[in-house]
Design a protein around this motif. Structure first.
Motif, PDB file in Angstrom:
ATOM      1  N   VAL A  60      32.255  27.775  42.124  1.00  0.00           N
ATOM      2  CA  VAL A  60      31.987  26.933  40.959  1.00  0.00           C
ATOM      3  C   VAL A  60      30.922  27.615  40.114  1.00  0.00           C
ATOM      4  O   VAL A  60      29.825  27.917  40.606  1.00  0.00           O
ATOM      5  CB  VAL A  60      31.510  25.525  41.365  1.00  0.00           C
ATOM      6  CG1 VAL A  60      31.207  24.685  40.118  1.00  0.00           C
ATOM      7  CG2 VAL A  60      32.543  24.833  42.238  1.00  0.00           C
ATOM      8  N   LEU A  61      31.247  27.856  38.857  1.00  0.00           N
ATOM      9  CA  LEU A  61      30.310  28.521  37.951  1.00  0.00           C
ATOM     10  C   LEU A  61      29.975  27.583  36.796  1.00  0.00           C
ATOM     11  O   LEU A  61      30.867  27.128  36.081  1.00  0.00           O
ATOM     12  CB  LEU A  61      30.923  29.806  37.396  1.00  0.00           C
ATOM     13  CG  LEU A  61      31.432  30.843  38.408  1.00  0.00           C
ATOM     14  CD1 LEU A  61      32.070  32.014  37.673  1.00  0.00           C
ATOM     15  CD2 LEU A  61      30.307  31.312  39.315  1.00  0.00           C
ATOM     16  N   HIS A  62      28.696  27.306  36.629  1.00  0.00           N
ATOM     17  CA  HIS A  62      28.224  26.581  35.450  1.00  0.00           C
ATOM     18  C   HIS A  62      27.876  27.632  34.390  1.00  0.00           C
ATOM     19  O   HIS A  62      26.889  28.367  34.535  1.00  0.00           O
ATOM     20  CB  HIS A  62      26.988  25.743  35.776  1.00  0.00           C
ATOM     21  CG  HIS A  62      27.275  24.544  36.617  1.00  0.00           C
ATOM     22  ND1 HIS A  62      27.525  23.300  36.076  1.00  0.00           N
ATOM     23  CD2 HIS A  62      27.347  24.407  37.965  1.00  0.00           C
ATOM     24  CE1 HIS A  62      27.740  22.433  37.051  1.00  0.00           C
ATOM     25  NE2 HIS A  62      27.644  23.079  38.214  1.00  0.00           N
ATOM     26  N   ILE A  63      28.673  27.714  33.338  1.00  0.00           N
ATOM     27  CA  ILE A  63      28.436  28.677  32.269  1.00  0.00           C
ATOM     28  C   ILE A  63      27.606  27.984  31.189  1.00  0.00           C
ATOM     29  O   ILE A  63      28.077  27.040  30.546  1.00  0.00           O
ATOM     30  CB  ILE A  63      29.758  29.195  31.672  1.00  0.00           C
ATOM     31  CG1 ILE A  63      30.735  29.595  32.782  1.00  0.00           C
ATOM     32  CG2 ILE A  63      29.482  30.339  30.709  1.00  0.00           C
ATOM     33  CD1 ILE A  63      30.253  30.725  33.659  1.00  0.00           C
ATOM     34  N   ILE A  64      26.379  28.438  31.006  1.00  0.00           N
ATOM     35  CA  ILE A  64      25.461  27.816  30.046  1.00  0.00           C
ATOM     36  C   ILE A  64      25.185  28.799  28.913  1.00  0.00           C
ATOM     37  O   ILE A  64      24.671  29.895  29.132  1.00  0.00           O
ATOM     38  CB  ILE A  64      24.122  27.431  30.704  1.00  0.00           C
ATOM     39  CG1 ILE A  64      24.347  26.554  31.940  1.00  0.00           C
ATOM     40  CG2 ILE A  64      23.222  26.732  29.680  1.00  0.00           C
ATOM     41  CD1 ILE A  64      24.942  25.211  31.655  1.00  0.00           C
ATOM     42  N   PHE A  93      21.062  35.547  34.959  1.00  0.00           N
ATOM     43  CA  PHE A  93      20.636  35.684  33.570  1.00  0.00           C
ATOM     44  C   PHE A  93      21.026  37.061  33.044  1.00  0.00           C
ATOM     45  O   PHE A  93      21.355  37.958  33.816  1.00  0.00           O
ATOM     46  CB  PHE A  93      19.115  35.517  33.457  1.00  0.00           C
ATOM     47  CG  PHE A  93      18.604  34.163  33.837  1.00  0.00           C
ATOM     48  CD1 PHE A  93      18.620  33.119  32.927  1.00  0.00           C
ATOM     49  CD2 PHE A  93      18.100  33.927  35.111  1.00  0.00           C
ATOM     50  CE1 PHE A  93      18.154  31.858  33.282  1.00  0.00           C
ATOM     51  CE2 PHE A  93      17.621  32.674  35.471  1.00  0.00           C
ATOM     52  CZ  PHE A  93      17.649  31.635  34.555  1.00  0.00           C
ATOM     53  N   GLU A  94      20.962  37.236  31.720  1.00  0.00           N
ATOM     54  CA  GLU A  94      21.147  38.582  31.181  1.00  0.00           C
ATOM     55  C   GLU A  94      20.177  39.530  31.893  1.00  0.00           C
ATOM     56  O   GLU A  94      20.583  40.550  32.443  1.00  0.00           O
ATOM     57  CB  GLU A  94      20.895  38.580  29.674  1.00  0.00           C
ATOM     58  CG  GLU A  94      21.897  37.743  28.889  1.00  0.00           C
ATOM     59  CD  GLU A  94      21.550  37.649  27.418  1.00  0.00           C
ATOM     60  OE1 GLU A  94      20.874  38.580  26.901  1.00  0.00           O
ATOM     61  OE2 GLU A  94      21.955  36.664  26.765  1.00  0.00           O
ATOM     62  N   VAL A  95      18.902  39.166  31.846  1.00  0.00           N
ATOM     63  CA  VAL A  95      17.856  39.891  32.565  1.00  0.00           C
ATOM     64  C   VAL A  95      16.870  38.850  33.076  1.00  0.00           C
ATOM     65  O   VAL A  95      16.422  37.991  32.313  1.00  0.00           O
ATOM     66  CB  VAL A  95      17.124  40.899  31.656  1.00  0.00           C
ATOM     67  CG1 VAL A  95      16.016  41.608  32.428  1.00  0.00           C
ATOM     68  CG2 VAL A  95      18.087  41.914  31.066  1.00  0.00           C
ATOM     69  N   THR A  96      16.530  38.895  34.330  1.00  0.00           N
ATOM     70  CA  THR A  96      15.599  37.918  34.889  1.00  0.00           C
ATOM     71  C   THR A  96      14.178  38.173  34.397  1.00  0.00           C
ATOM     72  O   THR A  96      13.834  39.279  33.974  1.00  0.00           O
ATOM     73  CB  THR A  96      15.594  37.959  36.422  1.00  0.00           C
ATOM     74  OG1 THR A  96      15.081  39.235  36.849  1.00  0.00           O
ATOM     75  CG2 THR A  96      16.985  37.739  36.990  1.00  0.00           C
ATOM     76  N   GLN A  97      13.353  37.155  34.494  1.00  0.00           N
ATOM     77  CA  GLN A  97      11.957  37.302  34.106  1.00  0.00           C
ATOM     78  C   GLN A  97      11.258  38.326  34.987  1.00  0.00           C
ATOM     79  O   GLN A  97      10.411  39.097  34.510  1.00  0.00           O
ATOM     80  CB  GLN A  97      11.242  35.954  34.205  1.00  0.00           C
ATOM     81  CG  GLN A  97       9.812  35.969  33.671  1.00  0.00           C
ATOM     82  CD  GLN A  97       9.771  36.321  32.197  1.00  0.00           C
ATOM     83  OE1 GLN A  97      10.459  35.700  31.384  1.00  0.00           O
ATOM     84  NE2 GLN A  97       8.975  37.313  31.831  1.00  0.00           N
ATOM     85  N   THR A  98      11.600  38.387  36.255  1.00  0.00           N
ATOM     86  CA  THR A  98      10.997  39.372  37.156  1.00  0.00           C
ATOM     87  C   THR A  98      11.293  40.787  36.701  1.00  0.00           C
ATOM     88  O   THR A  98      10.399  41.657  36.674  1.00  0.00           O
ATOM     89  CB  THR A  98      11.521  39.168  38.594  1.00  0.00           C
ATOM     90  OG1 THR A  98      11.140  37.865  39.041  1.00  0.00           O
ATOM     91  CG2 THR A  98      10.943  40.220  39.536  1.00  0.00           C
ATOM     92  N   ASP A  99      12.548  41.048  36.321  1.00  0.00           N
ATOM     93  CA  ASP A  99      12.905  42.386  35.854  1.00  0.00           C
ATOM     94  C   ASP A  99      12.241  42.702  34.520  1.00  0.00           C
ATOM     95  O   ASP A  99      11.846  43.847  34.265  1.00  0.00           O
ATOM     96  CB  ASP A  99      14.421  42.506  35.727  1.00  0.00           C
ATOM     97  CG  ASP A  99      15.103  42.629  37.079  1.00  0.00           C
ATOM     98  OD1 ASP A  99      14.393  42.841  38.082  1.00  0.00           O
ATOM     99  OD2 ASP A  99      16.350  42.495  37.141  1.00  0.00           O
ATOM    100  N   SER A 193      19.897  39.494  37.713  1.00  0.00           N
ATOM    101  CA  SER A 193      20.186  40.041  36.389  1.00  0.00           C
ATOM    102  C   SER A 193      21.629  40.509  36.319  1.00  0.00           C
ATOM    103  O   SER A 193      22.143  41.097  37.272  1.00  0.00           O
ATOM    104  CB  SER A 193      19.260  41.230  36.082  1.00  0.00           C
ATOM    105  OG  SER A 193      17.907  40.826  35.989  1.00  0.00           O
ATOM    106  N   LEU A 194      22.254  40.286  35.165  1.00  0.00           N
ATOM    107  CA  LEU A 194      23.611  40.759  34.948  1.00  0.00           C
ATOM    108  C   LEU A 194      23.646  42.181  34.410  1.00  0.00           C
ATOM    109  O   LEU A 194      24.705  42.808  34.375  1.00  0.00           O
ATOM    110  CB  LEU A 194      24.346  39.837  33.977  1.00  0.00           C
ATOM    111  CG  LEU A 194      24.683  38.442  34.504  1.00  0.00           C
ATOM    112  CD1 LEU A 194      25.187  37.550  33.378  1.00  0.00           C
ATOM    113  CD2 LEU A 194      25.729  38.522  35.620  1.00  0.00           C
ATOM    114  N   VAL A 296      24.915  29.425  38.446  1.00  0.00           N
ATOM    115  CA  VAL A 296      24.682  29.193  37.023  1.00  0.00           C
ATOM    116  C   VAL A 296      24.679  30.548  36.325  1.00  0.00           C
ATOM    117  O   VAL A 296      23.966  31.465  36.741  1.00  0.00           O
ATOM    118  CB  VAL A 296      23.340  28.481  36.783  1.00  0.00           C
ATOM    119  CG1 VAL A 296      23.056  28.353  35.288  1.00  0.00           C
ATOM    120  CG2 VAL A 296      23.339  27.106  37.445  1.00  0.00           C
ATOM    121  N   ILE A 297      25.476  30.679  35.274  1.00  0.00           N
ATOM    122  CA  ILE A 297      25.507  31.881  34.446  1.00  0.00           C
ATOM    123  C   ILE A 297      24.910  31.498  33.101  1.00  0.00           C
ATOM    124  O   ILE A 297      25.544  30.780  32.320  1.00  0.00           O
ATOM    125  CB  ILE A 297      26.936  32.415  34.247  1.00  0.00           C
ATOM    126  CG1 ILE A 297      27.710  32.463  35.573  1.00  0.00           C
ATOM    127  CG2 ILE A 297      26.909  33.765  33.547  1.00  0.00           C
ATOM    128  CD1 ILE A 297      27.143  33.414  36.594  1.00  0.00           C
TER     129      ILE A 297
END
Length: 326
Positions: A60-64, A93-99, A193-194, A296-297
């Motif tokens: 199941v993917l929630h696309i936001i 996420f596109e890029v996580t806050q950590t990255d 990150s994606l 979640v995407i």
């Protein structure tokens, strides 16, 4: 996109907060322009909706769809989404806050990712008249000419797309993705990150510097961000009309560019190919590898619609899609 907005704020001076009061430009469209906009959106797959649920077997993917800039109205949206999204097994996420934090740390020691560190500067590569126009726009954003002259063209274009009022707002980058990042962190949900930042920047910088400068000058009239453009984008986002906002930007960009239709379309299509088509294709490799979990995407809303959009690609991959409350 989120990273570029982040970088712009990272290098720009932050002063006292200033409100971005603007007017939605869509009601001002002529009848002909409105009809052209409606025609442009008519045949686009999945033109609306900021929350879709994609299901396939036990996945199941929630696309936001997100907006990377601040709007106080997002707070209630996150409150509505939280009960469902807080149960997810992972956030992408596109890029996580950590990255991004790691990239920021490296950038402090080596600015070559976004700055020209050797060879000709933009002053050398542009004519005097073109550089004077860019300098004026950048001064309005608190960017001194000596710094702007060494910015890589793709990065300079992103700086110019941000209205001056946003450059003065310390909360300017606290958009929907940042709020969802906080939601995931508060619930101890893993984040991924994606895309890799280095790969993304390499893609933007893949053309010769001279070619980048040529495109920058060509589109200078279309790329200057304003309060009204920001208000239009934010309203369209909260109305969940992401395809309309992209097509409106294209329509307005052509009018502001002063270019012929063929030249503008060439530049716009190149931009779209890099920012949307190529990146969506790479993200889908990661998304399709997610199995047997709820995830979640959360990516910019502009990545959802059209043939190359994530929603259409998921449907083509055998997922059933249902629009959900946002």
């Amino acid at each position: 996109m989120r990273l570029l907005t982040f970088l712009a704020f990272l290098l720009a001076p932050i002063t006292a907060a200033a409100a971005c009061d603007g007017q939605d430009l869509r009601p001002q469209l002529s009848d002909d322009a409105r009809a052209e906009l409606q025609r442009a959106v008519a045949d686009i797959p999945f033109p609306e909706g900021n929350h879709w649920i994609a299901r396939k077997d036990d996945t199941v993917l929630h696309i936001i769809g997100t907006l990377h800039t601040y709007d106080e109205r997002m707070e209630k949206v996150v409150e509505r989404l939280s009960p469902d999204l807080s149960k997810a097994d992972a956030f992408y996420f596109e890029v996580t806050q950590t990255d991004m934090d790691a990239f920021e740390k490296n950038l402090a020691n080596n600015l070559s990712a976004v700055m020209i560190t050797s060879g000709p500067t933009l002053i050398d590569l542009m004519g005097d008249e073109d550089w004077a126009a860019f300098s004026t726009a950048l001064n309005q954003r608190g960017i001194p000419g000596w710094m702007a002259a060494k910015m890589r063209p793709w990065f300079l274009s992103m700086m110019l797309s941000i209205p001056p009022c946003m450059m003065e707002d310390p909360n300017g980058t606290y958009g929907m993705d940042a709020r969802l990042n906080d939601l995931a962190a508060e619930n101890g949900i893993p984040q991924h990150s994606l895309e890799r930042i280095d790969d993304l920047i390499a893609m933007f910088d893949s053309h010769p510097l001279e070619q980048q400068v040529e495109s920058l000058v060509r589109l200078s009239g279309a790329m200057m961000g304003s309060n009204d453009q920001l208000a239009t984008m934010a309203n369209g986002y909260l109305e969940e009309k992401h395809a309309e906002i992209i097509q409106f930007a294209r329509l307005q960009g052509f009018e502001d560019s002063g270019l012929s239709r063929d030249v503008f379309d060439e530049e716009w299509n190149g931009f779209e190919q890099q920012m949307l088509v190529q990146r969506n294709a790479l993200w889908m490799e990661h998304i399709l590898a997610i199995t047997d979990q709820t995830a979640v995407i959360a990516v910019g809303a502009g990545h959802l619609s059209d043939d190359h959009g994530l929603l259409n690609q998921l449907e083509q991959a055998g997922y059933s899609l249902t629009r959900a409350a946002f």
